[in-house]
Design a protein around this motif. Structure first.
Motif: not given
Length: 291
Positions: A151-172
């Motif tokens: 049920y998550c309704s995303p705000v964005g429509s594009g794709t940035s795998i780079k952003q997701a992985l950078q977030h992973l590296n910062r938080t995990c």
């Protein structure tokens, strides 16, 4: 207050995936990943018979006597699901869209982790990180993850795998088994994927629909890019047009798989008309055999 129909849908996917999890666990989920959670514990003086490869040369140099590193293998895994919710996931030419398959994949993997007493977290992304839930244990936690997947309704429509992985590296900070679930309609993520692969155990799961590769002869059609909004008209009755479409699609697919090979990652390919659990089980069996 969560609406009753929402709770019913969550319950249905929980029951459906529960049976699939039993099959998946029989396919050696845990043994496919064991031994990757090795953490440093302490150093102690070298003793006769110790493995010289474990010598800590920095401590040895400071103390003028040999010391070795001791490690312990963690019994539990930390699992993170990185899930692409970009607009292209709404595509599907059969009974299920890519978003449906993504939700089923995420729910199955999350429940498998919880059944094995592992922690599991979730990061949903488009062209930015939409939501991130840290790894935790327990049935209530996995129900929350399933709710967000559905049920998550995303705000964005594009794709940035780079952003997701950078977030992973910062938080995990600790080594994590990461299932990166996407159709990988993106670019400019190789360098950060390489960095993430050195720190974590990355498993790319490529979700696609058969019609993204094979174009049927259905006459004149309008194709719209779900992420950019750009549209084109294509005469599919023209054989050369269909061949060009398929050629470009296969080139993109082959380039993506070459990227994975360069980084030494083994992807899982899942289609909207395929069996999710059977595909995962084969992968885990092959991975266990390689290990």
């Amino acid at each position: 207050m969560v609406p009753k129909e929402v709770l019913q849908k969550i319950r249905r996917i929980q029951i459906r995936t529960s049976h699939k999890v039993d099959e998946l666990l029989a396919g050696n989920w845990h043994s496919a990943f064991k031994g990757r959670g090795i953490e440093f514990e302490e150093v102690r003086p070298y003793q006769v018979g110790d493995d010289v490869r474990a010598i800590d040369w920095n401590v040895t140099a400071r103390s003028d006597q040999p010391f070795i590193k001791l490690f312990h293998e963690e019994r539990e895994l930390s699992v993170m699901l990185l899930v692409d919710l970009s607009a292209s996931q709404a595509f599907g030419t059969g009974e299920q869209t890519k978003r449906d398959i993504v939700a089923e994949l995420g729910a199955t993997l999350a429940m498998s982790a919880i059944r094995n007493n592992d922690k599991v977290g979730l990061t949903l992304f488009t062209d930015d990180v939409e939501k991130s839930i840290p790894p935790r244990k327990g049935p209530r936690h996995v129900l929350r993850l399933i709710h967000e997947l559905l049920y998550c309704s995303p705000v964005g429509s594009g794709t940035s795998i780079k952003q997701a992985l950078q977030h992973l590296n910062r938080t995990c900070k600790r080594r994590t088994v990461v299932f990166l679930i996407s159709d990988f309609i993106d670019n400019d993520y190789e360098s950060v994927l390489k960095i993430s692969g050195r720190k974590h155990d990355i498993v790319p799961i490529v979700v696609h629909d058969p019609r993204e590769i094979n174009m049927p002869n259905v006459g004149m059609i309008k194709l719209r890019d779900a992420e950019s909004g750009e549209t084109i008209r294509l005469d599919t009755s023209n054989r050369k047009n269909r061949q060009l479409f398929e050629k470009l699609a296969r080139q993109q697919s082959e380039e993506r798989d070459r990227l994975f090979r360069r980084i030494k990652l083994a992807p899982i390919h899942v289609t909207t008309d395929g069996d999710v659990v059977e595909t995962l089980r084969k992968y885990f069996h092959q991975r266990e055999a390689r290990r």
